[in-house]
Design a protein around this motif. Structure first.
Motif, short mmCIF file in Angstrom:
data_model
loop_
_atom_site.label_atom_id
_atom_site.label_comp_id
_atom_site.label_asym_id
_atom_site.label_seq_id
_atom_site.Cartn_x
_atom_site.Cartn_y
_atom_site.Cartn_z
N LYS A 458 8.39 51.33 134.39
CA LYS A 458 8.92 50.31 133.48
C LYS A 458 9.01 50.84 132.06
N GLU A 459 8.05 51.65 131.65
CA GLU A 459 8.11 52.27 130.33
C GLU A 459 9.33 53.19 130.24
N LEU A 460 9.58 53.95 131.29
CA LEU A 460 10.74 54.84 131.32
C LEU A 460 12.03 54.04 131.23
N ASN A 461 12.15 53.01 132.03
CA ASN A 461 13.35 52.19 132.04
C ASN A 461 13.59 51.56 130.66
N THR A 462 12.53 51.05 130.07
CA THR A 462 12.66 50.43 128.75
C THR A 462 13.14 51.44 127.71
N HIS A 463 12.59 52.64 127.77
CA HIS A 463 13.01 53.69 126.82
C HIS A 463 14.49 54.04 127.01
N LEU A 464 14.93 54.17 128.24
CA LEU A 464 16.33 54.51 128.50
C LEU A 464 17.27 53.44 127.97
#
Length: 506
Positions: A458-464
């Motif tokens: 979820k952190e990765l998705n949010t950053h993208l």
């Protein structure tokens, strides 16, 4: 994958046989013994190491068995490898192989066959290569046991072994070097080259002695490629094919023509803004410009009109059922032309700029002018760059473009999407872009499990989404149309349901 939406078809008959359907076929078999599929395009190679993810999976599944397989819910279970087990730190995967399986040339399926296949995938340039990259060494423990030694944990490895990485070809065919043109596998069918015509029709006949025949009930399978959707629908409505991937605007016509309609959450459509470092398009190197592109799109209006409501607006590129999905991210970029112009001005593009956006001609043609209009309204002038279909070199053209539009599958596990689009060597990250946050998370996610891993996704998705690597528009409902003489079980997170999920409708 989306293509033009004009329909002119009409149902020719209520009950049809498949005799004289064209493409070299004149079968007198009943429809219960033959399955005829309309495919999105031609098969470019029969070598699993070079195959690219997508509708080509039906060609592959006809002749190759995977080591593992996906259920309809995209859970992983045994197949040619009847059992599998990781060690404690997830760096070794032991596969217990099914015994008594042979390839269509008579070669034995065993540990050595698995070894040469996986090593071949590591050398290829297809979808399997990224999943194979983590495999450092293949140890043949004995004829029926193989151990994969990994450089690091890989959450997408099992899914890879259930598709292109896991498709097993004859070691003899691999050694001969002609697998690209002549498939030799352990799968349920044999390619009947004499009854097939490249680009027109491919006929497969059931293989004698196949170990899992009950899972593939059709005596013959025919795959006919149609890159143009209207031609494919015409073929379906007149009984020349029994199944196709459709589009939302076809649904009313299909229902009135007596066809079966099923849907499943599937692909996202929009723009890959791949030149994030500004190498070819300086403007795209500024995150504010990429965010402006996102604010310029009225996703709800596009969903309601272009997609007929079949899907949901989305700013993210993962599957809604995956651990990476964050519902509130879909509110990150509301349609706001004034905000888009403000961001462009802050980035130094108050007078606008020009950008090339490429797309596969015919494939995304209806959506491109819609996007062009919205971007033009905020000062971004789109130079449309149509390219040939992938069968005619279009993929190579896309690689050099700063941005392109396609329809992209979403997967479970989410790591498959990571490998497809987010690493510096991913097929859809041709400019090899990354940043420190993505680099860190791509190291941390494989080493975590459970809730910790989900939080990192979820952190990765949010950053993208915040960095606007992409400009998605919708996560659409994949639409499948088929005739009443067959039944098809829908499959999560795969563009086409596997051949195992097709059966006669008795």
């Amino acid at each position: 994958m989306q293509l033009p939406r004009t329909l002119t078809a009409a149902l020719a008959a209520v009950v049809l046989t498949l005799a004289g359907c064209g493409g070299g076929e004149n079968s007198q078999e009943s429809t219960s013994s033959q399955l005829v599929l309309g495919n999105n395009g031609d098969v470019l190679t029969w070598d699993p190491a070079e195959m690219k993810e997508g509708a080509v999976i039906h060609y592959a599944e006809a002749v190759y068995d995977p080591l593992l397989r996906k259920t309809a819910e995209s859970k992983i279970e045994g197949n040619l490898a009847s059992e599998y087990e990781y060690n404690d730190d997830l760096t070794e995967l032991t596969l217990k192989l099914r015994e008594g399986v042979t390839f269509s040339d008579g070669a034995t399926f065993d540990g050595e066959a698995v070894k040469v296949n996986i090593e071949a995938r590591k050398e290829g340039a297809g979808s399997a290569s990224e999943a194979a990259r983590v495999i450092e060494r293949v140890e043949v423990v004995d004829a029926s046991t193989v151990r994969l030694h990994l450089s690091e944990p890989s959450p997408g490895l099992l899914a890879g072994l259930a598709t292109y990485l896991g498709y097993m070809a004859s070691p003899q065919a691999l050694a001969a070097g002609n697998l690209a043109t002549t498939p030799v596998g352990s799968g349920p069918y044999l390619l009947d080259a004499g009854a097939s015509e490249k680009g027109v029709s491919y006929r497969f006949t059931a293989r004698d002695g196949y170990w899992n025949r009950e899972a593939f009930p059709f005596a013959t399978v025919v795959i006919r490629p149609y890159e143009e959707f209207t031609a494919r629908y015409n073929a379906l409505a007149t009984g020349q094919i029994q199944f196709m991937y459709g589009t939302s605007d076809m649904v009313p016509k299909a229902k009135s023509d007596g066809l079966t309609v099923k849907t499943v959450p599937g692909e996202w459509q929009g723009i890959i803004l791949q030149d994030r470092a500004g190498k070819e398009s300086a403007a795209l190197g500024d995150v504010r410009v990429r965010q402006a592109v996102n604010h310029a799109l009225d996703r709800k209006a596009i969903l309601d009109t272009h997609y007929g409501g079949f899907g949901q607006v989305s700013t993210q590129t993962f599957n809604p059922a995956s651990e990476a999905w964050v519902p509130e991210l879909n509110e990150r970029y509301p349609y706001d032309p004034a905000k888009a112009r403000e961001l462009l001005a802050a980035a130094g593009y108050g007078s606008g700029f020009k950008i090339k956006i490429s797309f596969s001609e015919g494939f995304m043609s209806p959506l491109v002018p819609i996007v062009t209009q919205y971007l033009g309204d905020v000062g971004i002038t789109v130079e449309q760059v149509p390219v040939n279909g992938f069968a005619n070199g279009g993929l190579e053209t896309l690689k050099g473009q700063p941005a392109f539009m396609l329809s992209f599958s979403t997967n479970i596990p989410a790591w498959t999407d990571v490998l497809n689009k987010l690493t510096p060597t991913s097929l859809w990250n041709n400019f090899q872009y990354t940043d420190d946050t993505v680099t860190r998370l791509l190291k941390e996610i494989p080493a975590a499990q459970g809730d910790e891993q989900a939080a990192l996704y979820k952190e990765l998705n949010t950053h993208l989404v915040e960095q606007a690597w992409f400009a998605p528009i919708v996560t659409q409902e994949n639409v499948y149309l088929f005739r009443s003489d067959i039944d098809v079980t829908m499959q999560q997170a795969q563009l086409m349901p596997s051949l195992r999920f097709f059966a006669p409708n008795n």
